[in-house]
Design an enzyme around this catalytic site. Structure first.
Site, short mmCIF file in Angstrom:
data_model
loop_
_atom_site.label_atom_id
_atom_site.label_comp_id
_atom_site.label_asym_id
_atom_site.label_seq_id
_atom_site.Cartn_x
_atom_site.Cartn_y
_atom_site.Cartn_z
N SER A 78 37.53 37.73 52.10
CA SER A 78 37.20 39.01 51.83
C SER A 78 37.28 39.81 52.95
O SER A 78 37.64 40.99 52.65
CB SER A 78 35.73 39.26 51.07
N HIS A 82 28.87 44.73 54.43
CA HIS A 82 29.63 43.35 53.98
C HIS A 82 31.17 43.64 54.36
O HIS A 82 31.67 44.73 54.68
CB HIS A 82 29.35 43.29 52.57
N HIS A 108 30.90 32.26 43.15
CA HIS A 108 30.69 31.19 44.15
C HIS A 108 29.18 30.31 43.93
O HIS A 108 29.16 29.21 43.93
CB HIS A 108 30.19 32.11 45.65
N HIS A 119 41.10 38.72 46.17
CA HIS A 119 41.48 37.45 46.15
C HIS A 119 40.88 36.87 44.60
O HIS A 119 40.20 37.47 43.93
CB HIS A 119 40.66 36.59 47.06
ZN LIG Z 1 33.70 35.28 48.21
#
Ligand SMILES: [Zn+2]
Ligand SMILES: *[C@@H]1O[C@H](CO)[C@@H](O)[C@H](O)[C@H]1NC(C)=O
Ligand SMILES: *[C@@H]1O[C@H](CO)[C@@H](O)[C@H](O)[C@H]1NC(C)=O
Ligand SMILES: *[C@@H]1O[C@H](CO)[C@@H](O)[C@H](O)[C@H]1NC(C)=O
Ligand SMILES: *[C@@H]1O[C@H](CO)[C@@H](O)[C@H](O)[C@H]1NC(C)=O
Length: 524
Positions: free
Chosen positions: A109, A170, A340, A378
């Protein structure tokens, strides 16, 4: 006899699977003709100048996630699901984005955020720097910083905002304002001493140093703003949420101190305070609603945490007051986290919530002057299949058993991840577990503690001025170049000077340029 009965049963079931109106061919012809009419109208291009730009980034929102989220959204409205439309599905232009990082086929990311915000592909793990920077090597940073569309918008006099469901420092948001050889340098506590000695700054610090006048910042990440061991305002007794900063700074104070005294700057940490602000009077807003990332939408504390949609509403109301327009980055950041963890239900509810925010933003802005782009950084190794019948619950079972281990399986599966489960030497029998639970981890082919990203292209949905420039298979770093061109900011402004390129359609801007050239010829 038994076989016949089964076939009969199957046919009865199949019959009720198909909505009555869909059996009439005229239904499909009308539907397609309607779509055709709309498509023909697109021949009149919207070449207005984009006063506003809104970029929605679904972290990890691959095409399979978009489709599954669409079905979920429909099923939550008691439809079969497949026929329903996401807000992003209604956008007229769709393109594909090649997501690889300069050093990675399957990207992360950080490198991707640098591409779609700064217009330059970069290495995985790095934000706001070119591919000349090696991850975690502070001393490769200097001179290799690249700036983002948020900065270009700010320099052009627009208001700018960042809204995310992750930490505001982030990977995705940080590429909008920071230059860091490592996305993990959230505060100085996460940096090696050597990087600090070499002069690199943590990302939280950069949020307030690099572009000190960002009008709206909302998301999580409180703990990175406070001196080490400071207890969190919301989780007083929870050690993992204590402040992290080794430099002893209180960055909320730093943020406030940098604001002009005649401006109204508001820091809030909960939903009730956020929703009671008089937005017509707020010039700068910092909202940090969790110590780390915000909660999943399904687990959200509706007293203390705003939804993504609520944050977007507030952000647009503040940013819209600037007559020169705004740039807003909105991240549905936890689609990625759900995946995830192998928790498809969490991921898909996050995606549906981001779509709701897209609808809300659409209602608050106009196609005439606002370019809206929805994309992902992604994909994930998330899939659904198994010849499920029409309207099959998206978290349900495929209508068949494995012809090898004879066990049932859920339609949703992962290529790898934590859901890999062997019980007594065999794949787990999912009919004995609650596979519709919010935290159920769908089965995967390969055991991994964290499911991984996927490498295939992701979609770019676009509407508004110059949206048609997103039209094919593009490198991901092309996206901010289009947004900047549409808004006449950043490096592409030549086409804006003549006063052409607005409120007209078709080839007129080109004609007026031609006219000016001809006029010049006459004059000299
Ligand atoms: Zn990720
Ligand atoms: C850069 O820092 C690394 C350690 O992070 C060190 O090994 C290397 O020698 C440094 N390079 C220069 C040119 O200072
Ligand atoms: C951290 O704070 C707690 C309570 O505020 C205190 O009891 C503790 O001694 C502090 N720890 C350190 C290492 O300063
Ligand atoms: C929200 O924050 C304000 C300011 O700290 C506080 O007074 C209020 O009690 C908080 N509300 C909730 C629901 O936590
Ligand atoms: C899976 O579990 C169901 C429910 O307990 C059971 O009926 C079925 O026989 C099991 N399948 C296999 C192959 O063990």
């Amino acid at each position: 006899m038994k076989a016949l009965l089964l076939i009969l049963l199957a046919e009865v079931c199949l019959a009720s699977l198909v909505p009555e109106k869909e059996k009439n061919p005229q239904y499909w012809r009308n539907q397609a003709q309607q779509t055709l009419k709309i498509a023909l109208k697109l021949q009149q291009l919207n070449t207005n100048v984009a006063k506003n730009i809104v970029l929605f980034l679904g972290d990890g929102m691959g095409v399979s996630t978009v489709t599954a989220a669409r079905i979920l959204k429909g099923q939550l409205q008691n439809m079969k699901g497949e026929e329903s439309l996401l807000e992003m599905d209604k956008f007229p232009y769709v393109a594909l984005s090649k997501t690889y990082n300069t050093n990675a086929q399957v990207p992360d990311s950080a490198g991707t955020a640098t591409a779609y915000l700064c217009g330059v592909k970069a290495n995985e793990g790095t934000v706001g720097v070119s591919a000349a920077v090696t991850r975690a090597q502070c001393n490769t940073t200097a001179g290799n910083e690249v700036t983002s569309i948020l900065k270009w918008a700010k320099e052009a006099g627009k208001s700018v905002g960042i809204v995310t469901t992750t930490r505001v420092n982030h990977a995705t948001p940080s590429a909008a304002y920071a230059h860091s050889a490592n996305r993990d340098w959230y505060s100085d506590n996460e940096m090696p001493p050597e990087a600090i000695q070499q002069g690199c700054k943590d990302i939280a610090q950069q949020l307030f140093d690099n572009i000190p006048d960002i009008e709206v910042i909302m998301g999580g990440g409180r703990k990175y703003m406070f001196p080490k061991n400071t207890s969190d305002v919301e989780y007083q007794n929870d050690d993992k949420y204590r402040g992290t900063r080794l430099d002893g700074k209180n960055l909320i104070d730093v943020w406030r101190d940098k604001k002009p005294k005649d401006k109204n700057s508001q820091y809030v940490w909960n939903r009730s305070d956020l929703l009671s602000l008089n937005l017509m009077e707020v010039d700068f807003l910092l909202g940090l609603f969790e110590p780390i990332d915000m909660m999943y939408e399904l687990d959200r504390n509706v007293q203390t945490d705003p939804s993504l949609t609520e944050m977007v509403q507030v952000a647009i109301k503040i940013l819209q007051r600037n007559p020169r327009g705004f740039f807003l980055l909105v991240e549905g950041g936890r689609i990625d986290h759900g995946h995830h963890e192998g928790k498809a239900k969490q991921a898909l509810y996050e995606a549906v919530e981001m779509d709701r925010a897209i609808g809300e933003a659409g209602g608050m802005t106009s196609l005439e002057d606002t370019l809206t782009v929805v994309t992902a950084d992604h994909s994930h190794v998330f899939t659904f299949g198994g010849y499920t019948p029409r309207g099959n619950p998206i978290f349900g079972l495929a209508p068949m058993h494995s012809d090898v281990d004879k066990m049932p399986f859920t339609s949703i599966l992962y290529g790898n991840g934590p859901g890999y489960k062997i019980v007594a030497g065999e794949r787990e029998n999912v009919s004995v577990v609650d596979y519709a639970h919010a935290n159920y981890q769908a089965q995967s082919a390969v055991p991994l503690r964290q499911e991984t990203h996927g490498g295939e292209d992701v979609a770019i949905f676009a509407k508004g001025p110059m949206a048609h420039l997103l039209h094919g298979v593009h490198e991901q770093n092309y996206i901010p170049h289009v947004m900047a061109y549409a808004a006449c900011i950043g490096q592409n402004t030549d086409h804006c000077r003549s006063g052409a390129h607005h409120s007209t359609v078709g080839p007129l801007p080109f004609l007026s340029t031609l006219t000016s050239i001809l006029l010049l010829k006459f004059l000299f």
